[in-house]
Structure formats: C-alpha cells, structure tokens
Write an enzyme that holds these catalytic residues in place. Sequence first.
Site, short mmCIF file in Angstrom:
data_model
loop_
_atom_site.label_atom_id
_atom_site.label_comp_id
_atom_site.label_asym_id
_atom_site.label_seq_id
_atom_site.Cartn_x
_atom_site.Cartn_y
_atom_site.Cartn_z
N LYS A 1 -6.84 -3.71 -11.41
CA LYS A 1 -5.97 -5.02 -11.66
C LYS A 1 -6.50 -6.18 -13.01
CE LYS A 1 -1.87 -6.29 -11.87
NZ LYS A 1 -0.05 -5.68 -11.76
N ASP B 1 -1.08 -0.38 -10.34
CA ASP B 1 0.79 -0.49 -10.00
C ASP B 1 0.59 0.77 -10.98
OD1 ASP B 1 0.22 -1.35 -11.95
OD2 ASP B 1 1.45 -2.89 -12.27
N ASP C 1 -7.35 1.41 0.17
CA ASP C 1 -6.59 1.44 1.73
C ASP C 1 -5.41 1.90 1.15
OD1 ASP C 1 -6.14 1.25 4.34
OD2 ASP C 1 -5.20 -1.02 3.66
N ASP D 1 -3.99 5.89 1.48
CA ASP D 1 -2.81 6.32 2.64
C ASP D 1 -1.16 7.22 1.24
OD1 ASP D 1 -3.65 5.10 4.55
OD2 ASP D 1 -2.04 4.33 5.21
#
Length: 358
Positions: free
Chosen positions: A192, A224, A248, A252
């Site tokens: 980021k 993002d 993390d 997922d």
Amino acid sequence: MTKKIAILSGDGIGPEIIEQALRVLGALGLDLEMNTAPVGGAAYDLHGHPLPPETLKLAQESDAILFGAVGDWKYDQLARELRPEQAILGLRKALGLFANLRPAILYPQLANASSLKPEIVAGLDILIVRELTGDIYFGQPRGERVVAEGPFKGERQGFDTMHYAESEIRRIAHVAFQAAAKRQGRLCSVDKANVLETSQFWRDIVIDVAREYPDIELSHMYVDNAAMQLVRAPKAFDVIVTGNLFGDILSDEAAMLTGSIGMLPSASLNASNQGLYEPSHGSAPDIAGKDVANPLATILSAAMLLRYSLNLPEQAQRIEAAVQNVLEQGLRTADIHEEGTRRVGTAEMGDAVLRALS
Ligand code: IPM
Ligand code: MG
C-alpha cells in the site's frame, strides 16, 4: 537418521483431520519419531495456557510440526494472551517461521466448487508468500492509551504499530523470487505504497532484491487493487509476495477462489527449513467430532512437510497423487460434494487415500 515430528492437533476438527494425516504418513514406511502435545484451547483446558512450555519445547526440538487447528467460541472471553490463536502466533515468533507459503490451486475435478465462473478459475494455480513474523501483527508499541493532543485529546485510544526492517523484507523477497523461479517466473509484490511509509520501504527493498533475479518478471500492486484483481482475473497471478496483514486477508480470498478451502495446505518455514504445516482452514467447532470434516488439506500439509522440511519430494508427490486419485474416483467430503459424486466422511476419505497410496 530419524526425523522428529511434533504433532499438535489442537481444537475442533483438529484431532480428527490430523488422525487421517498420521495414517497416511505412517503408510510410507519412513523413519519418523512422532510426539504429540496439546495446543490452543485444548492446552488451555489442560495447563491454563494455549502454548504451554512443554509444547513449545517439543516444537523447537522437532524437524517439523504438523498442526491441526486452534480456536473455539468458548474461549472468546479469555484475555488476549490466553486465547487459542496466541499458540500459533507464539510458535511462529518463537521458531522464526517468517515464510508462509499458501498455495491456492483449483483441482480440475473441483472446477464447479468455486463461486466464480469456471472460465475465470479453471486451472488456477497461485502461490501466496506471506511474511509471517513481522508487520503490525507483532509491532511494538501496541495497546490502549489516552490521546495527548489533537481533536481526540483525553480520549482512550487503541493502537498498533506497523514496521518492517530491511532484513525482514529481504529474506521473504528471496523466498518469493526463488519460488517464482520454480514456477512461471512471475512475482507480484503487494503493498500500500501510495499511503504507507512501511509499504514504500517494502517496495524499495523488493526492487533492490530483484536485481539478483533478472529472469523473474516483477510487478507491484496496491493491496486494494490486488483484492479486486484476485476475483476479476486471478489466473494473471503466479506468485504473490506480501506482508503479514495483507497476506492474511489475500490468502483467505485466494483460498475461497478455489471454493474448497478444505483442500488447501500451508507451510510456515524458518531459515533452516524447520517448518510448521497446517491446513489453511480453521477449527470448525460446529462440525467437530461428526466425521464430516475434509482431511485432505491436512494430508496435503503432511506432503508439504515431507517436501520442505524432510527433503523427501518423491514421498510428497506420492501423497499428492493419491489425493488426485481419490478425487478422480469421485469421492467427496461434504464441503466439496456435488451431484454425481460420492459423499464420504473424514475417516472414509482417509481410507481412500491410503488405498490409493498402495
Ligand atoms: C491465519 C490466521 C491467523 C492469522 C490467526 C488465527 C491468528 O488467520 O493463519 O491466517 O491471522 O495469521
Ligand atoms: Mg488468516
């Protein structure tokens, strides 16, 4: 030489999926010394701590750790340092398991399991390399304080600290570049950097490490956008490298692209290839003890253990081929079951993998 493996089954479905992985490992006729110890909520119940000293010692003295899962809602009220999740965070930190490898593979036999259109995900094969011992997860200071100045002066405030040291970034970047070299040769570093100083520094260091890997195609993506591209065109990725917090979340997301998180193994390695191997899914206390959990992610984690910590790639491949074989036979646990396939329980799936091995 006998290799030592620590077996930490943990909570929920942990014990029953580990049991199947142990049957598979046992069938290979390897010289392994297995020792079990309690971890997570199970360890809290027995010893008042999710990572008792004896469990940590056993893990430290082992070549590899086969880990089930930890966590149960019944521990949600405990102080943070006593919650089951602290066991896995404590093991990562104490053993220096900085490199987390999370493959997201869509098996052709499970093409319909994904919630995305088959043409978007068919053949998906991504590897997420997540830094695992730094970042805001472990950054100090953290806690609660009273704001000293500004518009919120005098109010209580919760805070954490994000930082990455140069050597932390370098070593995970090397792992990622080397992984990419064994695959399609493409690495995407996710950060980021448009907002965070930590991320700008991360990007600068990754670019510097890239000079040692001229054959790898390096790209950079804001987190993002990466979250969006993962559902828009996931097959554009080969290897993704990112920090602890972004990894993390993105791992997922990537796992869910395959529609079968019950299939995905993971490895967490330190500099000497000592590793902790666990399924990517959680402890699923709602289905614990019902013989419905999918043991394949744990069985595939055992295969990763053989490959990365014990340097036994042929044995790893035997297990992976056996898993493919049972999928081809049409056997499915409840999580991946669809019309035209045969639904089996946890133990029966283990039986089938054992048969396919021999
Ligand atoms: C994971 C988990 C852990 C994490 C939790 C259980 C602490 O979500 O392994 O991805 O956040 O790293
Ligand atoms: Mg997670």
